[in-house]
Design a protein around this motif. Structure first.
Motif, mmCIF file in Angstrom:
data_model
loop_
_atom_site.group_PDB
_atom_site.id
_atom_site.type_symbol
_atom_site.label_atom_id
_atom_site.label_comp_id
_atom_site.label_asym_id
_atom_site.label_seq_id
_atom_site.Cartn_x
_atom_site.Cartn_y
_atom_site.Cartn_z
ATOM 1 N N ILE A 175 -16.858 8.707 27.254
ATOM 2 C CA ILE A 175 -17.169 9.680 26.193
ATOM 3 C C ILE A 175 -18.182 9.087 25.211
ATOM 4 O O ILE A 175 -19.123 9.781 24.771
ATOM 5 C CB ILE A 175 -15.876 10.118 25.468
ATOM 6 N N ASN A 176 -18.016 7.833 24.847
ATOM 7 C CA ASN A 176 -18.991 7.200 23.939
ATOM 8 C C ASN A 176 -20.389 7.190 24.545
ATOM 9 O O ASN A 176 -21.389 7.439 23.856
ATOM 10 C CB ASN A 176 -18.556 5.769 23.621
ATOM 11 N N ALA A 177 -20.461 6.892 25.843
ATOM 12 C CA ALA A 177 -21.766 6.893 26.505
ATOM 13 C C ALA A 177 -22.346 8.304 26.565
ATOM 14 O O ALA A 177 -23.540 8.517 26.288
ATOM 15 C CB ALA A 177 -21.623 6.318 27.912
ATOM 16 N N LEU A 178 -21.525 9.278 26.904
ATOM 17 C CA LEU A 178 -21.984 10.667 26.984
ATOM 18 C C LEU A 178 -22.544 11.142 25.645
ATOM 19 O O LEU A 178 -23.600 11.787 25.582
ATOM 20 C CB LEU A 178 -20.827 11.560 27.437
ATOM 21 N N ARG A 179 -21.858 10.800 24.562
ATOM 22 C CA ARG A 179 -22.266 11.314 23.249
ATOM 23 C C ARG A 179 -23.572 10.680 22.739
ATOM 24 O O ARG A 179 -24.153 11.165 21.768
ATOM 25 C CB ARG A 179 -21.139 11.109 22.236
ATOM 26 N N ARG A 180 -24.045 9.659 23.377
ATOM 27 C CA ARG A 180 -25.355 9.118 23.005
ATOM 28 C C ARG A 180 -26.479 10.083 23.368
ATOM 29 O O ARG A 180 -27.542 10.087 22.726
ATOM 30 C CB ARG A 180 -25.594 7.771 23.692
ATOM 31 N N VAL A 181 -26.278 10.869 24.419
ATOM 32 C CA VAL A 181 -27.336 11.809 24.821
ATOM 33 C C VAL A 181 -26.912 13.267 24.647
ATOM 34 O O VAL A 181 -27.768 14.156 24.541
ATOM 35 C CB VAL A 181 -27.759 11.565 26.289
ATOM 36 N N TYR A 182 -25.621 13.525 24.619
ATOM 37 C CA TYR A 182 -25.121 14.901 24.468
ATOM 38 C C TYR A 182 -24.586 15.046 23.048
ATOM 39 O O TYR A 182 -23.435 14.695 22.756
ATOM 40 C CB TYR A 182 -24.026 15.175 25.492
ATOM 41 N N ARG A 183 -25.442 15.573 22.163
ATOM 42 C CA ARG A 183 -25.140 15.523 20.730
ATOM 43 C C ARG A 183 -24.851 16.876 20.097
ATOM 44 O O ARG A 183 -24.421 16.937 18.943
ATOM 45 C CB ARG A 183 -26.295 14.844 19.995
ATOM 46 N N LYS A 184 -25.096 17.955 20.819
ATOM 47 C CA LYS A 184 -24.853 19.275 20.244
ATOM 48 C C LYS A 184 -24.023 20.109 21.213
ATOM 49 O O LYS A 184 -24.530 21.038 21.851
ATOM 50 C CB LYS A 184 -26.176 19.971 19.926
ATOM 51 N N PRO A 185 -22.740 19.781 21.355
ATOM 52 C CA PRO A 185 -21.885 20.576 22.244
ATOM 53 C C PRO A 185 -21.809 22.028 21.782
ATOM 54 O O PRO A 185 -21.868 22.321 20.580
ATOM 55 C CB PRO A 185 -20.519 19.895 22.126
ATOM 56 N N VAL A 186 -21.679 22.928 22.733
ATOM 57 C CA VAL A 186 -21.479 24.341 22.399
ATOM 58 C C VAL A 186 -20.150 24.526 21.688
ATOM 59 O O VAL A 186 -20.023 25.345 20.786
ATOM 60 C CB VAL A 186 -21.550 25.208 23.677
ATOM 61 N N VAL A 187 -19.136 23.757 22.098
ATOM 62 C CA VAL A 187 -17.806 23.867 21.506
ATOM 63 C C VAL A 187 -17.343 22.480 21.075
ATOM 64 O O VAL A 187 -17.461 21.517 21.831
ATOM 65 C CB VAL A 187 -16.781 24.446 22.508
ATOM 66 N N GLU A 188 -16.812 22.392 19.859
ATOM 67 C CA GLU A 188 -16.123 21.191 19.400
ATOM 68 C C GLU A 188 -14.801 21.618 18.787
ATOM 69 O O GLU A 188 -14.758 22.532 17.961
ATOM 70 C CB GLU A 188 -16.966 20.442 18.375
#
Length: 681
Positions: free
Chosen positions: A572-585
């Motif tokens: 998840i930490n690695a993913l969030r480096r490039v995926y920064r604007k999720p449609v849903v949080e």
């Protein structure tokens, strides 16, 4: 496209010849009473069962020997359903047919050595020996006599009854070496020693069988549904998938793969199309009223568990089905339908917020496929399921990305994940590289970038491939870039990483430490694995090159097999480096689930939130405690301007807080089992 009513029962009726007076207590009014109690508007009834018996006066098959002469149980059930406007498809067994197997051993599937292939069946057992559950000889649809019986009996049923649809069961076997199949493979020049070649050839056998059945049905009933069970998985060949009119996703979560197995299957089919079906087909999600699984007389799941399962199915825009098993007498158990009715009353309240609908996310998962994770299908390997579990537990909603999508469709996704299994060829790799050049981001795990020979990377990731691991396991040291909520100490990976060499374009995000040695009788340390060396290895654990992150371990499979939170957090930490604007949080505990559906015909999005942690009780997972979670924050990023957000069941209007980059936040007062938030635009 067919339309499936939302509240279904699959009514099993596999009935032994040793039970007297089969069907004698069937009563049309009592049958209808059960369906009304259960709020059922769609039920599958039996023409022919696994014991080989037919439940109507067939001239081709074998009528159940203890049914009263002239009794037409199938016809009576169809008439009862049609009188109260309940849709009623017809069940017909294919792969298991016990009496046919005994009378016609030449119709059975064979292993390479000529022995009969079986499912959990001992061909040397004595009549008095205890028989395991789900125990049958396997039948081959390529044998002329057996195929002719099925096709002609299908024609007989179509000629004598109103047909809403057909459900053909047990259609998943991969290969056969009976005399008919061996002759066919020899004529086609198939290498019979190759599992790949024989499976591909037998796929053609199934495809021609499917086609034979469909032609007979559609000649008389062109609007009927036709489903071949066992062939609705992400790994099912397209020539078989394309012959299904809809999907019936058979997942018994208490005993077959758990409560998270359904979601990635549903997401796969929610976006699957082909040339004959330019729009996704309807999905029916199948569980059971049983405590365990099929064939359990007297087993009951609590109504709360069925309500939770039903809400989970609706959250992914699937109609709901619960399996039941009718008593051999033909009398319906009204207690069962009272319990089903409790769940289906809730479905009646929520179905318009789920059907029809499309998934909506800007995070894509490209499935690796691979061997099914359990004996009952599911269609994905442990890499795919592990990624899905990590995303769902982190409330990161996603869609499944198909290679059939156009380049423009791929551009809808901010980030695409390759889960870890080898899945690329040169053409597909070029599309992924072009996707990154056009602005997309990739997160690639383990063998996801390797060529078919596992010799080179096909994706531009700023690293070169050196080879497989030299040890069984190893250790990760995360470093500052990926250290959020993780220990700084080396943590264990139960399968070691692939070895890579970063180029000048790649940044090392996490280091890797190897053990001193693998555990053998000659070299071992303590009870389990050997401790890590103090110096880092030459090859890293995680690298980043531009918008591409590579994780060298099979973290998804590790998480599926072992469930270590450090592996999920690293991913998840690695993913969030490039995926920064999720449609849903959404802030729910890890057992919570969120899925966003789009209903463009209603000008709205619907966020479905679920919370019902399953508990391990004996050999089953049980839904019992449904605690309330209060003041749950939810943020969405939608392309349209949202006018209002409401809780549709209570009518309560939620306060909208508008943030940067189009983010809209609400606070949900309570989530108990299931809640929906409707965003109107």
């Amino acid at each position: 496209m067919i339309k499936l009513p939302a509240r279904h029962v699959h009514l099993d009726f596999h009935t032994s010849e040793h039970i007297p007076n089969v069907g004698a207590r069937f009563d049309k009014k009592q049958f209808q009473q059960a369906l009304k109690l259960g709020k059922v508007n769609h039920i599958t009834v039996f023409a022919k069962c696994h014991h080989s018996w037919s439940y109507y006066p067939t001239k081709l098959g074998m009528v159940h020997p203890t049914m009263k002469k002239g009794l037409d149980l199938l016809g009576g059930q169809i008439e009862a359903c049609r009188d109260i406007k309940v849709r009623v498809p017809i069940y017909y067994t294919v792969g298991w047919s016990a009496t046919d197997a005994e009378l016609h051993p030449e119709w059975c599937m064979r292993n390479r050595d000529g022995t009969i292939t079986t499912t959990n069946f001992d061909v040397n057992a004595k009549p008095g020996d205890a028989k395991p559950i789900c125990s049958w000889k396997n039948m081959c649809v390529n044998t002329p006599g057996y195929r002719k019986l099925i096709v002609e009996q299908t024609r007989e049923i179509c000629d004598h009854y109103h047909v809403d649809g057909f459900f053909y069961d047990i259609c998943g076997f991969a290969r056969c070496f009976c005399e008919t199949c061996k002759a066919g493979m020899t004529a086609a020049g198939v290498d019979q020693a190759s599992d790949t070649a024989t499976e591909k050839w037998y796929t053609g056998v199934w495809a021609s069988f499917f086609d034979d059945c469909r032609k007979v049905i559609f000649e008389k009933w062109p609007g009927a549904s036709v489903f071949f069970n066992g062939r609705a998985n992400s790994t099912t060949p397209s020539e078989l998938l394309n012959q299904q009119t809809h999907w019936e996703l058979e997942d018994l979560p208490t005993t077959w793969g758990g409560y998270d197995k359904f979601a990635p299957r549903a997401k796969f089919f929610a976006t699957y199309t082909d040339e004959q079906h330019p729009h996704p087909r309807p999905m029916l999600a199948m569980s059971g009223k049983f405590h365990t699984m099929w064939g359990e007389f007297g087993g009951f799941k609590h109504a709360d568990a069925m309500a939770f399962e039903a809400a989970s199915m609706m959250a992914y825009s699937a109609t709901v089905s619960f399996g039941d098993q009718c008593h051999p007498s033909g009398e319906m158990d009204l207690g069962t339908y009272r319990e089903i009715g409790k769940a289906y009353r809730y479905v009646q309240k929520i179905e318009k917020f789920s059907l029809p609908a499309k998934p909506y996310s800007n995070l894509g998962l490209f499935l690796s496929g691979g061997k099914a994770i359990d004996d009952h299908g599911g269609g994905g390997g442990s890499h795919d399921q592990g990624i899905a579990n990590m995303l769902m537990e982190s409330q990161l909603d996603f869609e499944v990305v198909h290679s059939s999508f156009s380049d423009d469709e791929w551009k809808r996704y901010d980030t695409i994940i390759l889960s870890g299994g080898q899945c690329l060829d040169a053409a597909l790799a070029k599309r992924f590289n072009d996707y990154v050049k056009a602005g997309g981001s990739l997160v690639v795990l383990y063998e996801g970038a390797l060529d078919a020979q596992r010799k080179n990377f096909l994706l531009d990731m700023g690293i070169s491939y050196l080879g497989p691991a030299e040890f069984t396991n190893d250790y990760t040291v995360v470093g500052s870039e990926l250290g959020k909520d993780l220990v700084a100490s080396p943590f264990l990976n139960y399968t070691a990483a692939l070895r890579t060499r970063p180029t000048k374009d790649a940044k090392v995000l996490s280091a890797l430490h190897e053990p001193y040695f693998d555990r053998t009788y000659g070299h071992y340390c303590s009870h389990q694995n050997t401790a890590n060396k103090l110096e880092p290895a030459a090859h890293p654990a995680v690298t980043q090159s531009g918008r591409v992150i590579y994780l060298a371990h099979p973290l998804a499979e590790l998480y599926y097999r072992h469930g270590a939170r450090v592996h999920r957090q690293l991913f998840i930490n690695a993913l969030r480096r490039v995926y920064r604007k999720p449609v849903v949080e959404c802030s729910l505990p890890s057992a919570g689930r969120v899925n966003l559906l789009h209903q463009p015909q209603e000008s709205r999005y619907v966020a479905h939130l679920l919370y019902g942690p399953p508990l391990q009780r004996g050999r089953c997972l049980v839904i019992e405690d449904l605690p309330a979670i209060h003041d749950v924050p939810l943020t969405v990023r939608l392309p349209e301007k949202v006018k209002r957000a409401t809780l549709p069941l209570s009518g309560k209007k939620l306060t909208l807080t508008r943030g940067p980059a189009g983010a809209i936040s609400v606070k949900i007062p309570q989530v108990k089992m299931h809640e929906m938030v409707v965003f109107e635009y």
